[in-house]
Scaffold this motif. Structure first.
Motif, PDB file in Angstrom:
ATOM      1  N   VAL A  98      41.997  17.251 -18.969  1.00 40.68           N
ATOM      2  CA  VAL A  98      43.402  17.039 -18.608  1.00 40.68           C
ATOM      3  C   VAL A  98      44.296  17.946 -19.431  1.00 40.68           C
ATOM      4  CG1 VAL A  98      43.022  14.649 -17.882  1.00 40.68           C
ATOM      5  CG2 VAL A  98      43.623  15.135 -20.259  1.00 40.68           C
ATOM      6  N   THR A  99      45.523  18.114 -18.965  1.00 43.30           N
ATOM      7  CA  THR A  99      46.543  18.857 -19.690  1.00 43.30           C
ATOM      8  C   THR A  99      47.898  18.369 -19.215  1.00 43.30           C
ATOM      9  OG1 THR A  99      47.248  21.040 -20.427  1.00 43.30           O
ATOM     10  CG2 THR A  99      46.719  20.806 -18.088  1.00 43.30           C
ATOM     11  N   VAL A 100      48.910  18.956 -19.777  1.00 41.20           N
ATOM     12  CA  VAL A 100      50.273  18.659 -19.317  1.00 41.20           C
ATOM     13  C   VAL A 100      50.921  19.977 -18.918  1.00 41.20           C
ATOM     14  CG1 VAL A 100      50.580  16.536 -20.644  1.00 41.20           C
ATOM     15  CG2 VAL A 100      51.131  18.707 -21.699  1.00 41.20           C
ATOM     16  N   LEU A 101      51.804  19.908 -17.948  1.00 42.52           N
ATOM     17  CA  LEU A 101      52.437  21.098 -17.400  1.00 42.52           C
ATOM     18  C   LEU A 101      53.183  21.889 -18.468  1.00 42.52           C
ATOM     19  CD1 LEU A 101      52.896  22.724 -14.896  1.00 42.52           C
ATOM     20  CD2 LEU A 101      54.864  21.286 -14.360  1.00 42.52           C
ATOM     21  N   GLU A 102      53.802  21.206 -19.405  1.00 44.84           N
ATOM     22  CA  GLU A 102      54.561  21.882 -20.460  1.00 44.84           C
ATOM     23  C   GLU A 102      53.686  22.860 -21.251  1.00 44.84           C
ATOM     24  OE1 GLU A 102      56.270  20.578 -24.747  1.00 44.84           O
ATOM     25  OE2 GLU A 102      56.809  19.237 -23.096  1.00 44.84           O
ATOM     26  N   LEU A 103      52.451  22.455 -21.582  1.00 48.14           N
ATOM     27  CA  LEU A 103      51.544  23.341 -22.328  1.00 48.14           C
ATOM     28  C   LEU A 103      51.132  24.538 -21.474  1.00 48.14           C
ATOM     29  CD1 LEU A 103      49.197  20.795 -24.155  1.00 48.14           C
ATOM     30  CD2 LEU A 103      50.984  22.220 -25.165  1.00 48.14           C
ATOM     31  N   LEU A 104      50.837  24.304 -20.220  1.00 52.12           N
ATOM     32  CA  LEU A 104      50.447  25.407 -19.338  1.00 52.12           C
ATOM     33  C   LEU A 104      51.578  26.416 -19.191  1.00 52.12           C
ATOM     34  CD1 LEU A 104      48.449  23.586 -16.528  1.00 52.12           C
ATOM     35  CD2 LEU A 104      47.566  25.133 -18.271  1.00 52.12           C
ATOM     36  N   GLU A 105      52.798  25.912 -19.092  1.00 51.71           N
ATOM     37  CA  GLU A 105      53.939  26.819 -18.958  1.00 51.71           C
ATOM     38  C   GLU A 105      54.161  27.623 -20.239  1.00 51.71           C
ATOM     39  OE1 GLU A 105      57.039  24.076 -17.929  1.00 51.71           O
ATOM     40  OE2 GLU A 105      56.680  24.306 -15.772  1.00 51.71           O
ATOM     41  N   ARG A 106      53.953  26.996 -21.383  1.00 53.65           N
ATOM     42  CA  ARG A 106      54.217  27.655 -22.657  1.00 53.65           C
ATOM     43  C   ARG A 106      53.112  28.657 -23.036  1.00 53.65           C
ATOM     44  NH1 ARG A 106      53.965  24.129 -27.617  1.00 53.65           N
ATOM     45  NH2 ARG A 106      54.588  22.578 -26.107  1.00 53.65           N
ATOM     46  N   ARG A 107      51.826  28.293 -22.865  1.00 52.37           N
ATOM     47  CA  ARG A 107      50.724  29.132 -23.357  1.00 52.37           C
ATOM     48  C   ARG A 107      49.837  29.702 -22.259  1.00 52.37           C
ATOM     49  NH1 ARG A 107      49.390  25.104 -28.285  1.00 52.37           N
ATOM     50  NH2 ARG A 107      48.735  23.798 -26.570  1.00 52.37           N
ATOM     51  N   GLY A 108      49.958  29.229 -21.054  1.00 50.09           N
ATOM     52  CA  GLY A 108      49.104  29.702 -19.970  1.00 50.09           C
ATOM     53  C   GLY A 108      47.769  28.974 -19.968  1.00 50.09           C
ATOM     54  N   PRO A 109      46.937  29.184 -18.966  1.00 49.00           N
ATOM     55  CA  PRO A 109      45.692  28.436 -18.809  1.00 49.00           C
ATOM     56  C   PRO A 109      44.597  28.812 -19.809  1.00 49.00           C
ATOM     57  CG  PRO A 109      45.868  30.101 -17.111  1.00 49.00           C
ATOM     58  CD  PRO A 109      47.172  30.107 -17.860  1.00 49.00           C
ATOM     59  N   HIS A 140      36.350  14.520 -26.482  1.00 50.89           N
ATOM     60  CA  HIS A 140      36.526  15.542 -27.513  1.00 50.89           C
ATOM     61  C   HIS A 140      37.791  15.213 -28.299  1.00 50.89           C
ATOM     62  CE1 HIS A 140      34.081  18.993 -25.445  1.00 50.89           C
ATOM     63  NE2 HIS A 140      33.432  17.847 -25.424  1.00 50.89           N
ATOM     64  N   GLU A 141      37.888  15.798 -29.467  1.00 50.63           N
ATOM     65  CA  GLU A 141      39.069  15.592 -30.305  1.00 50.63           C
ATOM     66  C   GLU A 141      40.027  16.755 -30.136  1.00 50.63           C
ATOM     67  OE1 GLU A 141      39.748  12.926 -32.271  1.00 50.63           O
ATOM     68  OE2 GLU A 141      37.913  12.014 -31.473  1.00 50.63           O
ATOM     69  N   GLY A 142      41.254  16.488 -29.829  1.00 51.08           N
ATOM     70  CA  GLY A 142      42.291  17.512 -29.824  1.00 51.08           C
ATOM     71  C   GLY A 142      42.264  18.448 -28.627  1.00 51.08           C
ATOM     72  N   TRP A 143      43.203  19.377 -28.654  1.00 50.97           N
ATOM     73  CA  TRP A 143      43.375  20.351 -27.583  1.00 50.97           C
ATOM     74  C   TRP A 143      42.437  21.529 -27.795  1.00 50.97           C
ATOM     75  CZ3 TRP A 143      46.216  18.676 -23.647  1.00 50.97           C
ATOM     76  CH2 TRP A 143      47.107  17.636 -23.889  1.00 50.97           C
ATOM     77  N   GLU A 144      41.917  22.055 -26.673  1.00 52.47           N
ATOM     78  CA  GLU A 144      40.933  23.132 -26.738  1.00 52.47           C
ATOM     79  C   GLU A 144      41.221  24.158 -25.645  1.00 52.47           C
ATOM     80  OE1 GLU A 144      36.775  21.172 -27.719  1.00 52.47           O
ATOM     81  OE2 GLU A 144      37.655  20.249 -25.947  1.00 52.47           O
ATOM     82  N   THR A 145      40.575  25.296 -25.793  1.00 45.85           N
ATOM     83  CA  THR A 145      40.603  26.257 -24.692  1.00 45.85           C
ATOM     84  C   THR A 145      39.709  25.706 -23.588  1.00 45.85           C
ATOM     85  OG1 THR A 145      38.744  27.489 -25.593  1.00 45.85           O
ATOM     86  CG2 THR A 145      40.971  28.241 -26.224  1.00 45.85           C
ATOM     87  N   LEU A 146      39.862  26.228 -22.390  1.00 42.21           N
ATOM     88  CA  LEU A 146      39.125  25.706 -21.243  1.00 42.21           C
ATOM     89  C   LEU A 146      37.608  25.833 -21.435  1.00 42.21           C
ATOM     90  CD1 LEU A 146      39.335  24.432 -18.471  1.00 42.21           C
ATOM     91  CD2 LEU A 146      39.485  26.731 -17.482  1.00 42.21           C
TER      92      LEU A 146
END
Length: 177
Positions: free
Chosen positions: A41-52, A62-68
């Motif tokens: 999952v992700t949120v649109l705000e992160l995708l807009e700010r950093r890209g996919p 998993h713990e925390g945010w990761e690259t795809l």
């Protein structure tokens, strides 16, 4: 997102399989992900700010945010376990080899310090290098077998001398008739 993760855990978590229990009781294993679905999952705000391709993805479990690519990886699967198992085997092999080298070095020191028994010629080892076979003698001493025989012979000679002294003492006491 956290509530969805909690409610769907049976579908994405994988089944824990214990593959190893160490001598200290520490258990190790892996997750079998057969029949599961990875949920990312992700949120649109992160995708807009950093890209996919940024650290925008959270995979349930998993713990925390990761690259795809990291989010799609099953880090706790049998591959990771196999790496840890190989590390354990390598460490155990290194420990056995080190212990073998130490035993060989100890044996080499024993052999270098040994001398032949003056009576039978068998090897005698100095004190502090006793290998459990009767070593531990003072330099130049007899082997344990010869020393035991020498001690036994000396003890018998003392007993005979004492018996002889007793017999001679009785003869001296008896009046001539």
């Amino acid at each position: 997102m956290r509530e969805v993760a909690r409610l769907t855990e049976d579908q994405w978590a994988g089944r824990w399989t214990t593959g190893y229990t160490g001598p200290d009781g520490v258990r190790d294993g892996y997750r079998d992900f057969r029949g599961t679905v990875p949920v990312i999952v992700t949120v649109l705000e992160l995708l807009e700010r950093r890209g996919p391709h940024g650290q925008d993805w959270w995979r349930y479990g998993h713990e925390g945010w990761e690259t795809l690519d990291h989010a799609l990886d099953n880090r706790d699967d049998v591959r990771a376990y196999s790496v840890r198992e190989e590390q354990r085997r390598t460490a155990a092999k290194a420990r056995r080899e080190r212990e073998q080298r130490e035993r060989e070095e100890q044996r080499r020191r024993q052999e270098a310090a040994a001398w032949p028994c003056p009576e039978c010629g068998s090897k005698v080892y100095p004190a502090g290098l006793d290998d459990g076979w009767g070593g531990g003698a003072a330099p130049g001493a007899l082997c344990s077998v010869c020393q035991s025989r020498t001690d036994h012979n000396a003890r018998e000679a003392r007993e005979r001398a004492e018996e002889q002294a007793v017999l001679e003492g009785k003869r001296a006491v008896v009046p001539a008739g």
